[in-house]
Design a protein around this motif. Structure first.
Motif, PDB file in Angstrom:
ATOM      1  N   MET A 106     -12.326   0.463   9.300  1.00 35.20           N
ATOM      2  CA  MET A 106     -11.047   1.099   8.691  1.00 35.20           C
ATOM      3  C   MET A 106     -11.965   0.619   6.983  1.00 35.20           C
ATOM      4  O   MET A 106     -11.094  -0.523   6.729  1.00 35.20           O
ATOM      5  CB  MET A 106      -9.471   0.409   9.015  1.00 35.20           C
ATOM      6  CG  MET A 106      -9.233   0.470   9.972  1.00 35.20           C
ATOM      7  SD  MET A 106      -8.398   2.578   9.686  1.00 35.20           S
ATOM      8  CE  MET A 106      -6.897   2.319   8.598  1.00 35.20           C
ATOM      9  N   GLU A 107     -12.901   0.933   6.466  1.00 35.77           N
ATOM     10  CA  GLU A 107     -13.618   0.406   5.348  1.00 35.77           C
ATOM     11  C   GLU A 107     -12.934   0.856   4.150  1.00 35.77           C
ATOM     12  O   GLU A 107     -12.610   2.084   4.730  1.00 35.77           O
ATOM     13  CB  GLU A 107     -14.892   0.385   5.611  1.00 35.77           C
ATOM     14  CG  GLU A 107     -16.132   0.824   4.273  1.00 35.77           C
ATOM     15  CD  GLU A 107     -16.073  -1.158   4.493  1.00 35.77           C
ATOM     16  OE1 GLU A 107     -16.266  -2.108   5.130  1.00 35.77           O
ATOM     17  OE2 GLU A 107     -15.503  -1.607   3.593  1.00 35.77           O
ATOM     18  N   THR A 108     -12.251   0.493   3.010  1.00 32.60           N
ATOM     19  CA  THR A 108     -11.315   0.297   2.645  1.00 32.60           C
ATOM     20  C   THR A 108     -11.507   1.311   1.758  1.00 32.60           C
ATOM     21  O   THR A 108     -11.199   2.634   0.854  1.00 32.60           O
ATOM     22  CB  THR A 108     -10.604  -0.984   1.529  1.00 32.60           C
ATOM     23  OG1 THR A 108     -11.473  -1.741   1.291  1.00 32.60           O
ATOM     24  CG2 THR A 108     -10.051  -1.376   2.351  1.00 32.60           C
ATOM     25  N   TYR A 156     -13.225   0.050  -1.466  1.00 33.29           N
ATOM     26  CA  TYR A 156     -12.236  -0.471  -2.452  1.00 33.29           C
ATOM     27  C   TYR A 156     -13.535  -1.882  -2.113  1.00 33.29           C
ATOM     28  O   TYR A 156     -13.276  -2.588  -3.528  1.00 33.29           O
ATOM     29  CB  TYR A 156     -10.828  -1.580  -2.603  1.00 33.29           C
ATOM     30  CG  TYR A 156     -10.018  -0.472  -2.487  1.00 33.29           C
ATOM     31  CD1 TYR A 156     -10.214   0.585  -3.414  1.00 33.29           C
ATOM     32  CD2 TYR A 156      -9.797   0.387  -1.653  1.00 33.29           C
ATOM     33  CE1 TYR A 156      -9.275   1.542  -4.031  1.00 33.29           C
ATOM     34  CE2 TYR A 156      -8.605   1.346  -1.773  1.00 33.29           C
ATOM     35  CZ  TYR A 156      -8.504   1.826  -3.148  1.00 33.29           C
ATOM     36  OH  TYR A 156      -7.638   2.460  -3.040  1.00 33.29           O
ATOM     37  N   LEU A 161      -2.402   7.066   7.728  1.00 39.46           N
ATOM     38  CA  LEU A 161      -2.641   5.658   7.388  1.00 39.46           C
ATOM     39  C   LEU A 161      -3.309   5.920   6.533  1.00 39.46           C
ATOM     40  O   LEU A 161      -3.491   6.565   5.973  1.00 39.46           O
ATOM     41  CB  LEU A 161      -4.004   5.645   8.748  1.00 39.46           C
ATOM     42  CG  LEU A 161      -3.310   5.213  10.858  1.00 39.46           C
ATOM     43  CD1 LEU A 161      -2.926   5.729  10.865  1.00 39.46           C
ATOM     44  CD2 LEU A 161      -4.381   4.156  11.079  1.00 39.46           C
ATOM     45  N   HIS A 162      -3.772   4.860   5.366  1.00 40.79           N
ATOM     46  CA  HIS A 162      -4.378   4.235   3.965  1.00 40.79           C
ATOM     47  C   HIS A 162      -5.357   3.308   4.941  1.00 40.79           C
ATOM     48  O   HIS A 162      -5.235   2.136   5.637  1.00 40.79           O
ATOM     49  CB  HIS A 162      -2.541   4.340   3.095  1.00 40.79           C
ATOM     50  CG  HIS A 162      -2.431   5.348   3.181  1.00 40.79           C
ATOM     51  ND1 HIS A 162      -3.045   6.288   2.325  1.00 40.79           N
ATOM     52  CD2 HIS A 162      -0.715   6.155   3.653  1.00 40.79           C
ATOM     53  CE1 HIS A 162      -2.067   7.165   2.273  1.00 40.79           C
ATOM     54  NE2 HIS A 162      -0.649   6.770   3.250  1.00 40.79           N
ATOM     55  N   PRO A 163      -5.824   3.169   3.396  1.00 41.29           N
ATOM     56  CA  PRO A 163      -6.531   1.463   3.700  1.00 41.29           C
ATOM     57  C   PRO A 163      -5.644   0.605   4.152  1.00 41.29           C
ATOM     58  O   PRO A 163      -6.530  -0.475   4.096  1.00 41.29           O
ATOM     59  CB  PRO A 163      -7.337   1.662   2.435  1.00 41.29           C
ATOM     60  CG  PRO A 163      -7.359   3.007   1.741  1.00 41.29           C
ATOM     61  CD  PRO A 163      -6.084   3.619   2.732  1.00 41.29           C
ATOM     62  N   ALA A 164      -5.419   0.517   3.754  1.00 43.90           N
ATOM     63  CA  ALA A 164      -4.374  -1.320   4.090  1.00 43.90           C
ATOM     64  C   ALA A 164      -3.155  -1.456   5.106  1.00 43.90           C
ATOM     65  O   ALA A 164      -2.261  -2.043   5.371  1.00 43.90           O
ATOM     66  CB  ALA A 164      -2.720  -1.073   3.453  1.00 43.90           C
ATOM     67  N   ILE A 165      -4.168  -0.261   6.428  1.00 46.82           N
ATOM     68  CA  ILE A 165      -3.997  -0.202   7.833  1.00 46.82           C
ATOM     69  C   ILE A 165      -4.990  -1.738   8.053  1.00 46.82           C
ATOM     70  O   ILE A 165      -6.562  -1.628   7.692  1.00 46.82           O
ATOM     71  CB  ILE A 165      -4.139   0.758   8.496  1.00 46.82           C
ATOM     72  CG1 ILE A 165      -2.124   1.005   8.364  1.00 46.82           C
ATOM     73  CG2 ILE A 165      -3.539   0.105   9.759  1.00 46.82           C
ATOM     74  CD1 ILE A 165      -1.269   0.512   8.474  1.00 46.82           C
ATOM     75  N   THR A 166      -4.912  -3.005   9.377  1.00 45.13           N
ATOM     76  CA  THR A 166      -6.027  -3.240   9.236  1.00 45.13           C
ATOM     77  C   THR A 166      -6.459  -2.672  10.083  1.00 45.13           C
ATOM     78  O   THR A 166      -6.761  -1.768  11.082  1.00 45.13           O
ATOM     79  CB  THR A 166      -5.487  -4.576  10.446  1.00 45.13           C
ATOM     80  OG1 THR A 166      -4.837  -3.643  11.269  1.00 45.13           O
ATOM     81  CG2 THR A 166      -4.741  -5.937   9.422  1.00 45.13           C
ATOM     82  N   ALA A 167      -7.802  -3.482   9.978  1.00 44.22           N
ATOM     83  CA  ALA A 167      -9.390  -2.630  11.035  1.00 44.22           C
ATOM     84  C   ALA A 167      -8.694  -2.696  12.666  1.00 44.22           C
ATOM     85  O   ALA A 167      -8.156  -4.225  12.899  1.00 44.22           O
ATOM     86  CB  ALA A 167     -10.876  -3.668  10.552  1.00 44.22           C
TER      87      ALA A 167
END
Lengths: 154, 106
Positions: free
Chosen positions: B28-30, B32, B63-69
């Motif tokens: 889950m590489e954001t 950012y 899902l968006h980048p704010a979901i954890t790995a």
């Protein structure tokens, strides 16, 4: 004359004070960044969002912003006629205001979902429940984050 | 290959609400973050998770980048009939994983 002026000043001051009070009452107590409001508007449209019916469970203090457990539940009978259509989660200080959108229906049985999220800062998280009758309900939770996510080097 | 863990009770009674837990390994590489050389690390996340019960969709998460790995979800469904639950994760860079679990309803 002097006395009349001071009375006028007093009244003007009082009116300004009342006006300021009204502004404070309308806007939320915390300074909510505009992007989150825009993101919420994009989902909700022009419909009003009412506080209540949604329960957002987050730890009040999180040591690691890279993994914060989150549980959202919405009070609903979850019948074909009256159910929760979606649950949206937003943050105000992450790089992107959207966190996740869950879409469910009467087949879910109960409107309760858990996941783990990243928080870039100490902030307030908002959850919005979208019901089958088209109404929107919300809840907020404040989280203090000691170690922020998204800042460390790879 | 991505590894998925799924927890579904294997026997339930009709009409009962069953809790389903899923976990999948994914960075889950954001998009950012920056590497030590200052270059931006491109985004690589799972965008969508869908659960279907004998072909009918019962749960979906965007899902968006704010979901954890290693995205983890707990949700529920009503046990209507015996059959299979299908879980599908899709995301950036052609990521797609499908897993199934059997459920027996008495």
């Amino acid at each position: 004359m002097n006395r009349a002026t001071s009375r006028r000043e007093f009244l003007a001051g009082a009116a300004a004070g009342l006006g300021l009070g009204a502004v404070i009452a309308v806007t939320p107590a915390h300074a909510t960044p505009q992007e989150m409001q825009d993101a919420i508007r994009k989902v909700v449209g022009s419909a009003p969002v009412t506080k209540g019916r949604v329960k957002l469970e987050l730890p009040p203090l999180s040591e690691n912003g890279n993994t914060v457990p989150l549980t959202v539940s919405v009070e609903s009978a979850m019948t074909p006629a009256d159910h929760v259509r979606a649950i949206h989660v937003f943050t105000e200080l992450n790089p992107q205001p959207e966190v996740v959108t869950f879409r469910l229906g009467p087949r879910a049985g109960r409107a309760r979902v858990s996941t783990r999220i990243r928080l870039a800062n100490t902030q307030t998280v908002t959850a919005i429940g979208e019901l089958s009758d088209g109404s929107f309900w919300s809840a907020t939770a404040a989280v203090v984050v000691t170690l922020a996510a998204c800042l460390e080097d790879a | 290959m991505a590894n998925a863990l799924i927890n579904v009770p294997d026997r339930t009674r009709r009409g009962e609400i069953v809790e389903i837990k899923t976990l999948i390994s994914h960075p889950m590489e954001t998009g950012y973050r920056r590497s030590q050389l200052g270059a931006r690390i491109p985004r690589d996340i799972i965008r969508l998770f869908v659960c279907t019960y004998n072909g009918t969709e019962v749960f979906r998460a965007e899902l968006h980048p704010a979901i954890t790995a290693n995205p983890f979800f707990v949700f529920s469904t009503v046990a209507t009939e015996s059959g299979t639950l299908t879980f599908q994760w899709t995301g950036d860079n052609g990521f797609s994983v499908t897993e199934t679990a059997a459920i027996t309803v008495d």
